[in-house]
Design a protein around this motif. Structure first.
Motif, PDB file in Angstrom:
ATOM      1  N   ARG A 249     -21.285  -1.667  45.889  1.00  0.00           N
ATOM      2  CA  ARG A 249     -21.648  -0.387  44.905  1.00  0.00           C
ATOM      3  C   ARG A 249     -22.576  -0.878  43.762  1.00  0.00           C
ATOM      4  O   ARG A 249     -23.252   0.414  43.248  1.00  0.00           O
ATOM      5  CB  ARG A 249     -20.244  -0.094  44.421  1.00  0.00           C
ATOM      6  CG  ARG A 249     -19.547  -0.874  43.565  1.00  0.00           C
ATOM      7  CD  ARG A 249     -18.152  -0.860  43.148  1.00  0.00           C
ATOM      8  NE  ARG A 249     -17.443  -1.724  42.190  1.00  0.00           N
ATOM      9  CZ  ARG A 249     -17.151  -2.916  42.529  1.00  0.00           C
ATOM     10  NH1 ARG A 249     -17.331  -3.304  43.714  1.00  0.00           N
ATOM     11  NH2 ARG A 249     -16.628  -3.870  41.703  1.00  0.00           N
TER      12      ARG A 249
ATOM     13  N   ARG B 255     -15.521   1.770  54.139  1.00  0.00           N
ATOM     14  CA  ARG B 255     -14.902   1.799  52.661  1.00  0.00           C
ATOM     15  C   ARG B 255     -15.129   0.350  52.178  1.00  0.00           C
ATOM     16  O   ARG B 255     -15.374   0.304  50.841  1.00  0.00           O
ATOM     17  CB  ARG B 255     -13.681   2.231  52.751  1.00  0.00           C
ATOM     18  CG  ARG B 255     -13.220   3.472  53.261  1.00  0.00           C
ATOM     19  CD  ARG B 255     -11.882   3.990  52.731  1.00  0.00           C
ATOM     20  NE  ARG B 255     -10.826   3.551  53.521  1.00  0.00           N
ATOM     21  CZ  ARG B 255     -10.450   3.810  54.715  1.00  0.00           C
ATOM     22  NH1 ARG B 255     -11.096   4.852  55.509  1.00  0.00           N
ATOM     23  NH2 ARG B 255      -9.688   3.049  55.574  1.00  0.00           N
TER      24      ARG B 255
ATOM     25  N   PHE C  28     -17.699  -0.312  48.762  1.00  0.00           N
ATOM     26  CA  PHE C  28     -17.090  -0.946  47.711  1.00  0.00           C
ATOM     27  C   PHE C  28     -17.794  -2.067  47.051  1.00  0.00           C
ATOM     28  O   PHE C  28     -18.039  -2.255  45.771  1.00  0.00           O
ATOM     29  CB  PHE C  28     -15.463  -0.990  47.737  1.00  0.00           C
ATOM     30  CG  PHE C  28     -14.884  -1.587  46.326  1.00  0.00           C
ATOM     31  CD1 PHE C  28     -14.652  -0.758  45.145  1.00  0.00           C
ATOM     32  CD2 PHE C  28     -14.449  -3.003  46.220  1.00  0.00           C
ATOM     33  CE1 PHE C  28     -14.268  -1.225  44.001  1.00  0.00           C
ATOM     34  CE2 PHE C  28     -14.367  -3.337  44.977  1.00  0.00           C
ATOM     35  CZ  PHE C  28     -13.872  -2.593  44.046  1.00  0.00           C
ATOM     36  N   ARG C  29     -17.929  -2.915  48.067  1.00  0.00           N
ATOM     37  CA  ARG C  29     -18.305  -4.376  47.654  1.00  0.00           C
ATOM     38  C   ARG C  29     -19.848  -4.122  47.242  1.00  0.00           C
ATOM     39  O   ARG C  29     -20.311  -5.062  46.330  1.00  0.00           O
ATOM     40  CB  ARG C  29     -18.401  -4.986  49.271  1.00  0.00           C
ATOM     41  CG  ARG C  29     -19.044  -6.585  48.989  1.00  0.00           C
ATOM     42  CD  ARG C  29     -18.550  -7.280  50.299  1.00  0.00           C
ATOM     43  NE  ARG C  29     -19.343  -8.586  50.343  1.00  0.00           N
ATOM     44  CZ  ARG C  29     -19.365  -9.474  51.346  1.00  0.00           C
ATOM     45  NH1 ARG C  29     -18.693  -8.994  52.330  1.00  0.00           N
ATOM     46  NH2 ARG C  29     -20.112 -10.439  51.331  1.00  0.00           N
TER      47      ARG C  29
END
Length: 275
Positions: free
Chosen positions: A74, A67, A71-72
């Motif tokens: 994206r 996760r 996110f990092r």
């Protein structure tokens, strides 16, 4: 409360910036390459790979790290994070279509967990036999790396040495101490570069049969090569008829080069065919 997650799955995260740079550098020019990173962790190497590689696939088993990385990265379309076990992943899924004359292959990078280092390497060797891999830069416990790079006849040489050197040329890049990681492990770690070039054609052996033969040859470390092969089903008469003069009768497998192993394997095959 610390934001750093408690390590699971035997994880020790690389925090040495120079080492990250050198690992990526060991892959060579990857501007037009697809790279697969095994166990990216918090993304110390991933960040640098994303800046250089044409396409980057990261395989992460840990839920929270998956996760975090998703996110990092994206906003970086060239990066894909896969929530998966590397041993359950088919490398063929990451191989791009052939462009021009460049072979459709991938490169691999990763810090391999100690408890599954051999399993991951064998997984990569299978992909190498399929012509899917060009190069891997992998970090592992120093003692394992020493065994992989060992020459026949030395105390460190064994089945993992033979299988690795059958599939790739091995280059020792550098060794890192515990302080290069968080949390620090209790061992040193070594980075190896594997340039894949399976030797089955050169040795004039079939891959499936010779791999099985090697496993049988190294089945019990304390036994001689001939005893291991008898346990695998070869008769004393077959071994005597096929045994090359340049292999000592009571030798252990650890002292026999791949070239001589292949010579014995071919002779046993020829004797079997003649019989």
């Amino acid at each position: 409360m610390s934001s750093v997650k408690k390590p699971k799955l035997g994880q020790n995260f690389l925090v040495d910036e120079a080492a990250c740079i050198n690992i990526v550098g060991a892959l060579g020019d990857i501007r037009n390459r697809t790279v697969v990173e095994i166990g990216p962790g918090h993304g110390a190497i991933t960040t640098r790979l994303a800046e250089r590689a044409a396409r980057l696939h990261c395989i992460e088993l840990d839920d929270s790290l998956f996760r975090e990385l998703t996110f990092r990265f994206r906003d970086q379309p060239q990066v894909t994070i896969h929530h998966s076990d590397v041993l359950m992943t088919d490398p063929a899924a990451f191989v791009p279509e052939q462009v021009g004359e460049e072979a459709a292959t991938i490169d691999v990078v990763g810090n391999l967990p100690y408890y599954i280092t051999s399993d991951i390497l064998l997984h990569l060797f299978k992909a190498a036999r399929q012509g899917l891999l060009r190069r891997a830069v992998v970090m592992m416990q120093r003692e394992v790396a020493e065994r992989i790079a060992a020459a026949p006849g030395t105390s460190d040489y064994g089945p993992l040495s033979a299988f690795t050197q059958l599939h790739a040329s091995v280059v020792n890049q550098f060794t890192l101490g515990p302080n290069s990681f968080s949390p620090p492990p209790e061992v040193d770690s070594t980075v190896l570069r594997l340039d894949f070039a399976p030797r089955f054609d050169e040795l004039q052996v079939d891959a499936e049969g010779f791999n099985k033969f090697l496993r049988a040859s190294f089945a019990q470390k304390r036994k001689t090569l001939s005893n291991n092969l008898r346990n695998a089903g070869y008769t004393p008469q077959e071994l005597l008829a096929a045994w090359p003069a340049d292999i000592p009768p009571q030798v252990r497998s650890e002292a026999v080069s791949l070239e001589l192993m292949a010579k014995l394997y071919r002779a046993l095959g020829a004797a079997s065919a003649a019989g």
